[in-house]
Design a protein around this motif. Structure first.
Motif, PDB file in Angstrom:
ATOM      1  N   ILE A 149       4.319  -9.028   2.922  1.00  0.00           N
ATOM      2  CA  ILE A 149       4.667  -8.048   4.265  1.00  0.00           C
ATOM      3  C   ILE A 149       6.205  -8.510   4.886  1.00  0.00           C
ATOM      4  O   ILE A 149       6.584  -7.099   4.922  1.00  0.00           O
ATOM      5  N   LYS A 150       6.346  -9.513   4.499  1.00  0.00           N
ATOM      6  CA  LYS A 150       7.946 -10.163   5.979  1.00  0.00           C
ATOM      7  C   LYS A 150       8.593  -9.767   4.392  1.00  0.00           C
ATOM      8  O   LYS A 150       9.745  -9.077   5.178  1.00  0.00           O
ATOM      9  N   SER A 151       8.575  -9.194   3.081  1.00  0.00           N
ATOM     10  CA  SER A 151       9.708  -9.345   2.720  1.00  0.00           C
ATOM     11  C   SER A 151      10.484  -7.822   2.573  1.00  0.00           C
ATOM     12  O   SER A 151      11.565  -7.321   2.472  1.00  0.00           O
ATOM     13  N   THR A 152       9.092  -6.874   3.237  1.00  0.00           N
ATOM     14  CA  THR A 152       9.843  -5.615   2.980  1.00  0.00           C
ATOM     15  C   THR A 152      10.481  -5.953   4.708  1.00  0.00           C
ATOM     16  O   THR A 152      11.603  -4.345   4.932  1.00  0.00           O
ATOM     17  N   GLY A 153      10.904  -6.755   5.351  1.00  0.00           N
ATOM     18  CA  GLY A 153      11.561  -5.960   6.606  1.00  0.00           C
ATOM     19  C   GLY A 153      11.226  -5.480   8.023  1.00  0.00           C
ATOM     20  O   GLY A 153      11.495  -5.585   9.106  1.00  0.00           O
ATOM     21  N   VAL A 154       9.675  -4.759   7.393  1.00  0.00           N
ATOM     22  CA  VAL A 154       9.699  -4.024   8.776  1.00  0.00           C
ATOM     23  C   VAL A 154       9.082  -5.175  10.240  1.00  0.00           C
ATOM     24  O   VAL A 154       8.012  -5.455  10.272  1.00  0.00           O
ATOM     25  N   ASP A 155       8.903  -4.532  11.314  1.00  0.00           N
ATOM     26  CA  ASP A 155       8.907  -5.366  12.466  1.00  0.00           C
ATOM     27  C   ASP A 155       7.441  -4.527  12.536  1.00  0.00           C
ATOM     28  O   ASP A 155       6.971  -4.135  12.587  1.00  0.00           O
ATOM     29  N   ARG A 204      -5.731   5.668   8.424  1.00  0.00           N
ATOM     30  CA  ARG A 204      -4.380   5.282   9.745  1.00  0.00           C
ATOM     31  C   ARG A 204      -4.080   4.499   9.568  1.00  0.00           C
ATOM     32  O   ARG A 204      -2.863   3.764  10.700  1.00  0.00           O
ATOM     33  N   ALA A 205      -3.844   3.315   8.433  1.00  0.00           N
ATOM     34  CA  ALA A 205      -3.131   2.435   8.545  1.00  0.00           C
ATOM     35  C   ALA A 205      -1.444   2.090   7.710  1.00  0.00           C
ATOM     36  O   ALA A 205      -1.473   2.740   7.262  1.00  0.00           O
ATOM     37  N   GLU A 206      -0.848   1.793   8.738  1.00  0.00           N
ATOM     38  CA  GLU A 206       0.342   1.731   8.390  1.00  0.00           C
ATOM     39  C   GLU A 206       0.748   0.447   7.654  1.00  0.00           C
ATOM     40  O   GLU A 206       1.731   0.311   7.159  1.00  0.00           O
ATOM     41  N   ILE A 207      -0.326  -0.727   7.632  1.00  0.00           N
ATOM     42  CA  ILE A 207      -0.010  -2.094   6.509  1.00  0.00           C
ATOM     43  C   ILE A 207      -1.664  -1.689   6.123  1.00  0.00           C
ATOM     44  O   ILE A 207      -2.734  -2.135   6.576  1.00  0.00           O
ATOM     45  N   LEU A 208      -1.438  -1.466   4.762  1.00  0.00           N
ATOM     46  CA  LEU A 208      -2.996  -1.436   4.483  1.00  0.00           C
ATOM     47  C   LEU A 208      -2.857  -2.543   2.863  1.00  0.00           C
ATOM     48  O   LEU A 208      -2.854  -3.011   2.581  1.00  0.00           O
TER      49      LEU A 208
END
Ligand code: NAD
Length: 285
Positions: A149-155, A204-208
């Protein structure tokens, strides 16, 4: 628009490069990181996993020693063997390969491994540190999911996430690690599936994150536009390995997605190596 593929192999490669340097530094100081694996019986899946663990260790200079036992070994004998490894200064980390024969109580044996040598991060002490938001030897797959998840750089702050699967080693610790990043997280499981509300949550998931072990359980059309999708599932279908998510369909809606194979798996193994280095440092503290 098609999602960016999160390449687990590249991320694992970067982690391994960092580990290599650490191994060299430790060896210069006379400390050789070593991983002791215990296998009871000859489960073919576990044998494949052991082979890949050995290769990964050798690539970065970690010593790998496999201890094999017959399925007739008793709980007491196995427990004594683990305690011997606990006391062995030449052993940095211990990994008890699953599955174990029915006569052995896996949970009790796993609890026998000293927390400082528990490189899988599954002991009560190490899980406890996850609850406190300060993992030392964190559960490998959950830590790998966080790296991906961190590798995407998304806050992550304030994002809405859904974890499908509530296993002790993947679903529960991942939910806690995300919670610690101020993500709003729902955890779904078999009862959500039976109730028929799984699609509502997934939409609903922005992160699944999905860790179930059922091929294509998650339909592509359920994926929220722009979601980050982490597929942990490993399923064999017609001789091919596939995940829990309908990859091709999901890819058209997600912004980032992990492939299966080549996503979570390689990073999980890299975290095992990282934990072995951490365990070596704990030993010489
Ligand atoms: P598990 O097998 O212990 O549990 C499965 C979970 O899925 C449970 O929480 C269960 O309630 C839930 N579930 C079952 N059917 C469901 C449904 N219809 N709807 C919603 N939820 C449902 O879980 P695990 O040990 O985390 O393994 C899950 C998958 O992840 C397996 O395929 C496993 O091989 C894979 N895995 C991969 C890695 C890796 O490194 N890539 C590591 C660990 C596990």
């Amino acid at each position: 628009m098609s999602a960016q593929i999160i390449d687990g192999k590249t991320i694992a490669g970067k982690i391994r490069e960092e580990i290599k340097e650490e191994v060299e530094n430790l060896k210069k100081k006379g400390h050789v990181p070593s991983l002791a694996a215990i296998q009871v019986g000859e489960d073919p899946g576990s044998t494949v996993y052991i082979r890949s663990q050995r290769r990964s260790c050798e690539k970065v200079g970690i010593e790998y020693k496999l201890h094999q036992f017959d399925t007739t070994i008793s709980q007491k004998e196995m427990s004594e063997f683990i305690q011997k490894l606990n006391g062995d200064k030449g052993v940095s980390g211990i990994i008890l390969q699953m599955p174990l024969p029915q006569a052995l109580d896996a949970r009790t044996l796993q609890a026998t491994i000293h927390p400082d040598k528990d490189v899988e991060g599954v002991s009560a002490a190490n899980m406890g540190m996850v609850v406190f938001g300060r993992p030392i030897l964190g559960p490998c797959t959950a830590m790998a999911i966080m790296e991906l998840i961190k590798s995407t750089g998304v806050d992550l702050y304030g994002k809405e996430a859904v974890m499908v699967g509530h296993s002790d080693i993947v679903g529960k610790p991942t939910a806690l690690l995300l919670l610690d990043k101020f993500v709003t997280i729902s955890v779904c499981h078999i009862a959500t599936g039976e109730r028929g509300t799984l699609p509502e949550y997934v939409k609903r998931a922005e992160i699944l994150i999905v860790a179930v072990g059922k091929a294509h359980l998650i339909k592509g059309e359920w994926i929220r536009e722009g979601a980050i999708v982490i597929d942990v599932g490993i399923n064999r279908v017609e001789g091919k390995i596939v995940g829990d998510v309908e990859f091709e369909e999901a890819k058209e809606r997600a912004s980032y997605i992990t492939p299966v194979p080549g996503g979570v798996g390689p990073v999980t193994t890299a975290i095992l190596l990282k934990n072995t280095i951490e365990a070596t440092k704990l030993r010489i503290r």
